[in-house]
Design an enzyme around this catalytic site. Structure first.
Site, PDB file in Angstrom:
ATOM      1  CD  GLU A 144      80.324  29.594  32.848  1.00 46.21           C
ATOM      2  OE1 GLU A 144      79.900  28.336  32.655  1.00 46.21           O
ATOM      3  OE2 GLU A 144      80.193  29.789  34.175  1.00 46.21           O
ATOM      4  CD  GLU A 163      75.026  28.462  33.256  1.00 45.81           C
ATOM      5  OE1 GLU A 163      74.268  29.417  32.996  1.00 45.81           O
ATOM      6  OE2 GLU A 163      76.142  28.320  32.817  1.00 45.81           O
TER       7      GLU A 163
HETATM    8  N1  T1G Z   1      74.003  19.205  27.026  1.00 51.02           N
HETATM    9  C1  T1G Z   1      73.490  18.109  26.570  1.00 51.02           C
HETATM   10  N2  T1G Z   1      72.515  17.904  25.493  1.00 51.02           N
HETATM   11  C2  T1G Z   1      72.072  18.998  25.191  1.00 51.02           C
HETATM   12  C3  T1G Z   1      72.248  20.412  25.647  1.00 51.02           C
HETATM   13  C4  T1G Z   1      73.224  20.344  26.642  1.00 51.02           C
HETATM   14  N3  T1G Z   1      73.927  21.321  27.331  1.00 51.02           N
HETATM   15  N4  T1G Z   1      71.550  21.316  24.894  1.00 51.02           N
HETATM   16  C5  T1G Z   1      70.639  20.664  24.080  1.00 51.02           C
HETATM   17  N5  T1G Z   1      71.037  19.263  24.154  1.00 51.02           N
HETATM   18  C6  T1G Z   1      70.274  18.369  23.247  1.00 51.02           C
HETATM   19  C7  T1G Z   1      68.867  18.201  23.383  1.00 51.02           C
HETATM   20  O1  T1G Z   1      68.842  17.154  24.734  1.00 51.02           O
HETATM   21  C8  T1G Z   1      68.464  17.808  22.046  1.00 51.02           C
HETATM   22  O2  T1G Z   1      68.720  16.382  22.168  1.00 51.02           O
HETATM   23  C9  T1G Z   1      69.382  18.301  21.197  1.00 51.02           C
HETATM   24  O3  T1G Z   1      70.497  18.904  21.769  1.00 51.02           O
HETATM   25  C10 T1G Z   1      68.739  19.554  20.461  1.00 51.02           C
HETATM   26  O4  T1G Z   1      68.118  20.410  21.755  1.00 51.02           O
HETATM   27  C11 T1G Z   1      79.163  25.030  33.835  1.00 51.02           C
HETATM   28  C12 T1G Z   1      76.777  23.913  34.464  1.00 51.02           C
HETATM   29  C13 T1G Z   1      70.762  25.062  22.679  1.00 51.02           C
HETATM   30  C14 T1G Z   1      68.671  26.534  22.582  1.00 51.02           C
HETATM   31  O5  T1G Z   1      71.087  25.053  29.388  1.00 51.02           O
HETATM   32  O6  T1G Z   1      68.554  25.866  25.364  1.00 51.02           O
HETATM   33  O7  T1G Z   1      76.589  25.169  31.335  1.00 51.02           O
HETATM   34  O8  T1G Z   1      66.499  15.310  21.808  1.00 51.02           O
HETATM   35  O9  T1G Z   1      65.677  20.205  21.187  1.00 51.02           O
HETATM   36  O10 T1G Z   1      65.156  23.698  20.162  1.00 51.02           O
HETATM   37  O11 T1G Z   1      78.194  27.106  33.864  1.00 51.02           O
HETATM   38  O12 T1G Z   1      68.990  22.931  23.516  1.00 51.02           O
HETATM   39  O13 T1G Z   1      68.263  15.760  19.717  1.00 51.02           O
HETATM   40  O14 T1G Z   1      68.580  13.897  21.557  1.00 51.02           O
HETATM   41  O15 T1G Z   1      66.470  21.988  22.774  1.00 51.02           O
HETATM   42  O16 T1G Z   1      67.379  23.936  18.564  1.00 51.02           O
HETATM   43  C15 T1G Z   1      73.776  25.380  30.236  1.00 51.02           C
HETATM   44  C16 T1G Z   1      70.477  23.980  26.771  1.00 51.02           C
HETATM   45  C17 T1G Z   1      74.284  23.953  30.455  1.00 51.02           C
HETATM   46  C18 T1G Z   1      71.329  25.317  27.144  1.00 51.02           C
HETATM   47  C19 T1G Z   1      68.971  24.701  20.989  1.00 51.02           C
HETATM   48  N6  T1G Z   1      73.322  25.320  28.786  1.00 51.02           N
HETATM   49  N7  T1G Z   1      69.761  23.702  25.632  1.00 51.02           N
HETATM   50  O17 T1G Z   1      67.462  24.398  21.413  1.00 51.02           O
HETATM   51  O18 T1G Z   1      67.176  22.024  20.294  1.00 51.02           O
HETATM   52  S1  T1G Z   1      74.748  24.016  32.093  1.00 51.02           S
HETATM   53  C20 T1G Z   1      71.774  25.437  28.720  1.00 51.02           C
HETATM   54  C21 T1G Z   1      69.039  24.676  24.848  1.00 51.02           C
HETATM   55  C22 T1G Z   1      76.245  24.770  31.989  1.00 51.02           C
HETATM   56  C23 T1G Z   1      78.029  25.692  33.052  1.00 51.02           C
HETATM   57  C24 T1G Z   1      76.845  25.075  33.464  1.00 51.02           C
HETATM   58  C25 T1G Z   1      68.739  24.273  23.478  1.00 51.02           C
HETATM   59  C26 T1G Z   1      69.244  25.077  22.516  1.00 51.02           C
HETATM   60  P1  T1G Z   1      67.884  15.144  21.171  1.00 51.02           P
HETATM   61  P2  T1G Z   1      66.831  21.230  21.497  1.00 51.02           P
HETATM   62  P3  T1G Z   1      66.899  23.520  19.944  1.00 51.02           P
END
Ligand code: T1G
Length: 693
Positions: free
Chosen positions: A104, A124
């Site tokens: 976004e 999301e």
């Molecule tokens: N926020 C906080 N921490 C996050 C995070 C996030 N969005 N994504 C990953 N982490 C942390 C995770 O907990 C882990 O922490 C570390 O990063 C590595 O993640 C307004 C509301 C990016 C593909 O849903 O899909 O945006 O265990 O083990 O396998 O519209 O993380 O090391 O302490 O998964 O290499 C939308 C979620 C949010 C993406 C990487 N975004 N993340 O995968 O590593 S809502 C998501 C992923 C939003 C807006 C809306 C994956 C990754 P720790 P990992 P990975």
């Protein structure tokens, strides 16, 4: 510690975000970006800007850890609108995975330059949310409403060159030339009229199209709130102004964000990532090298495990005690591999490369070069111990010996090997090449580096590894006994199988317990129950299932089980003969049948799970309640939007759960319903399972 800073390359501002590990758009990142935009606007020596991220990926979304806390300005939509409104062009440089709020932000920028390997997505919906910073309004303006709906509803990342998102990316650069390409792009557009995404219009789409999407999604995402709202927001993008569309999106987003469904899905997201963190594992320990895997037992599970290891890049030898078994296993692996090609999961070349690393043998001693042996033979202790005696004799020092047992004592298996430090349980779930859960059973003597290697191996297989202790059934199957027991009791007490299944499936379970039994085949559970040393001395215990198995009515594989499956269909049909059999057994056991409410069906089965989960925590078989949730949401069809049995109990309130369990204890006796001390303690003090860490 995160930083967001602006540097100069000539008259181009380069704004760098650095917030490891995934550049989540935390409050400090949002504030830093807003300050950099103000600096861009105020500095007459700057004509344009590039926004990029340090580290492995562009922003992977809003910082999900901030949800549930009081929101802090600038909110993400404000930031996206500020980017869009900038008088000077802003170019996003995308690498890694630009997801959710990250994409976004990129769409708030006026242009997007992406590295060839970059992926973009709006996941999301997987968190029970919807893009809440303009994604439902901006993406349709770039790629059209229908294409945008596909992206937002499936939540999957797509490579930037994917034709389904044509119009989103303005230029693609070599991975190692991304920033320079983006600066060159910014230089070209500097001084020209800014091309705002919000100024674009969205091609009209027939209202019937959205209705069709609504009815299709309703079937696929039973009961989920956000998919329907996503369709509403994207439809608004085709009919309303950008400002009105943003207002509607914000309203819908806040409703989703405050829902218990999103709380459950966000809990599941973090729980799956926490599960591989073992509290008392020496952080210095290093994993052993795994290259040659040997799988012993070429049945369904063994072949599925072999296939999984092949597609993860390992060399695999599949062994079975006889030539027929080897032939069947070989054929299964090749069929699964071809299935992956047919479904587009694998290219033919990739499948051929996997099979080039695959061999089979009926020589069970062909293990001397194995770095890891995974035993997947018949679920019988004597058979497994015999295999492990052989492994202890023929495997090289340092080889890891894993058992795929689903219930048996890993320590007893380990003892047979004579090298218990190298032994661990790896409980795969069927079908092994699809189910993501792997229960890693830590034996009393399992060496730390064997455990660390197994955790890394799970990740390499693309599985969610959950470390559990050694007891009958570990976490998943131990709890399954309570859930299944209550189903069986309810049958005897008067609830029809199809009613129990419908009620639990409407509640969110992927399938009802009776349909699951017929799918898996009730003979498997029957044999396991016969092997159990601690089988309750209760004639009602799984009585209906035992009678059906003894009649040869095993389930789908025999054309009838709890249900009928006429003409080989897979659709369960209630069987009057089974109902008559149940009624006769109830009468023989002196059980008075009665009308049973839907609420009682749910509470008896789900609270049965919760009680066993609490006992598992007391017995330290799971490190944390959320690990139990990960097991049940990834291995047993528990609805992820309810977070898992322990998160669900916290949501209901442990005082209410405890009170209801005490009622069941009064009515049905304390053999099964005695409240665990841990639950009583938490209920009394207003605590939650999540308080236990
Ligand atoms: N926020 C906080 N921490 C996050 C995070 C996030 N969005 N994504 C990953 N982490 C942390 C995770 O907990 C882990 O922490 C570390 O990063 C590595 O993640 C307004 C509301 C990016 C593909 O849903 O899909 O945006 O265990 O083990 O396998 O519209 O993380 O090391 O302490 O998964 O290499 C939308 C979620 C949010 C993406 C990487 N975004 N993340 O995968 O590593 S809502 C998501 C992923 C939003 C807006 C809306 C994956 C990754 P720790 P990992 P990975």
């Amino acid at each position: 510690m995160s930083t967001t800073e602006l540097n100069r390359q000539g008259r181009i501002a380069v704004i760098s975000i650095n917030n490891p590990p995934v550049n989540a758009l935390s409050h400090s990142v949002r504030s830093g970006l807003m300050q950099c935009l103000q600096q861009l606007a105020d500095d007459h020596d700057l004509d344009a800007a590039v926004v990029h991220c340090i580290g492995r990926t562009f922003c992977a979304g809003a910082d999900i850890r901030e949800f549930g806390r009081p929101p802090q300005q600038p909110f993400l939509p404000e930031l996206v609108l500020a980017l869009d409104a900038s008088a000077k062009p802003v170019v996003a440089a995308l690498h890694g995975t630009a997801l959710g709020g990250g994409l976004e932000v990129a769409m708030g920028c006026h242009y997007r330059v992406a590295a060839k390997s970059a992926k973009v997505g709006l996941p999301e919906v997987l968190l029970g949310l919807l893009p809440g910073a303009g994604g439902t309004q901006l993406l349709p303006r770039l790629i059209g409403a229908e294409a945008a709906l596909d992206v937002i509803l499936d939540g999957k990342p797509r490579n930037v060159a994917d034709p389904s998102i044509k119009g989103l990316i303005d230029a693609i650069a070599d991975d190692d030339d991304l920033l320079a390409s983006a600066v060159r792009f910014a230089t070209e557009v500097a001084g020209k009229p800014v091309q705002r995404c919000s100024d674009r219009s969205v091609a009209a789409v027939d209202a019937d199209y959205f209705e069709q999407r609504r009815s299709a999604i309703a079937k696929r995402t039973r009961g989920l709130i956000s998919p329907k709202k996503i369709i509403d927001c994207v439809q608004a993008a085709t009919t309303s102004s950008f400002a009105e569309g943003m207002r509607l999106e914000r309203e819908a987003f806040l409703e989703c964000q405050s829902s218990s469904q999103s709380a459950g899905l966000r809990h599941a997201f973090f729980a799956e990532r926490t599960a591989s963190k073992v509290p008392n594992l020496n952080a210095e320990v290093t994993a052993r090298t795994l290259e040659q895997i040997v799988v012993i037992g070429a049945g369904t599970m063994g072949a599925g495990i072999a296939h999984n290891c092949l597609t993860a890049g390992y060399r695999v030898r599949l062994l079975d005690k006889d030539a027929d078994g080897v032939a069947r296993g070989d054929a299964t692996v090749r069929r699964l591999m071809q299935g992956g090609v047919d479904r587009g999961k694998l290219t033919t070349a990739a499948a051929d490369a996997c099979l080039a690393r695959f061999e089979t043998s009926d020589d069970l001693t062909a293990v001397s070069d194995a770095d890891l042996v995974i035993e997947a033979v018949f679920e019988n202790m004597a058979v497994k111990q015999q295999v492990f005696r052989g492994l202890g004799e023929h495997c090289k020092p340092g080889a890891i010996l894993a058992s795929n047992t689903s219930t048996l004592d890993v320590d007893a298996i380990a003892a047979a090997s004579g090298r218990a430090g190298d032994v661990i349980g790896m409980h795969f779930f069927s079908p092994a090449h699809i189910m993501r859960l792997l229960e890693i059973v830590r034996g009393r003597e399992t060496a730390d580096d064997v455990l660390a290697t197994s955790i890394a191996f799970a990740k390499a297989l693309g599985k969610i590894g959950v470390v559990v202790g050694n007891c009958y059934g570990f976490v998943g199957n131990r709890m399954l006994y309570s859930y299944g027991r209550e189903n069986q009791m309810l049958l005897l007490e008067g609830a029809a199988p199809e009613v129990i299944d419908r009620v639990l499936q409407d509640w969110g379970m992927a399938m009802g317990p009776n349909a699951v039994n017929d799918l898996a085949g009730m003979d498997i559970g029957y044999k396991a129950r016969k092997e159990r040393k601690d089988r309750p001395d209760d004639p009602r215990f799984y009585r209906v299932a035992d009678v059906l198995v003894e009649k040869g009515w095993l389930g789908q594989k025999t054309g009838r089980g709890t249900y009928l499956y006429p003409d080989g269909s897979r659709t369960p049909v209630p069987d009057p003969e089974v109902q008559a059999l149940i009624n006769a057994e109830a009468a023989r056991l002196g059980i008075e049948q009665r009308e049973i409410s839907e609420q009682e069906i749910i509470e008896r089965c789900i609270y049965g799970l919760i009680i066993e989960g609490a006992r598992i925590l007391e017995d330290k078989i799971a490190y944390r309640a959320s690990d139990i949730d990960v097991v049940w949401t990834n291995g047993y069809g528990f609805p992820k939007y309810r977070g898992g049995p322990m998160h669900y109990a916290d949501q209901v309130g442990l005082d209410k759960v405890y009170a209801r369990i005490c009622e069941f204890c009064e009515r049905f006796g304390d053999t099964y319903w005695k409240p665990p001390a841990l639950l009583a303690e938490l209920a009394k003090n207003g605590g939650k399972f999540s308080d236990l860490g």
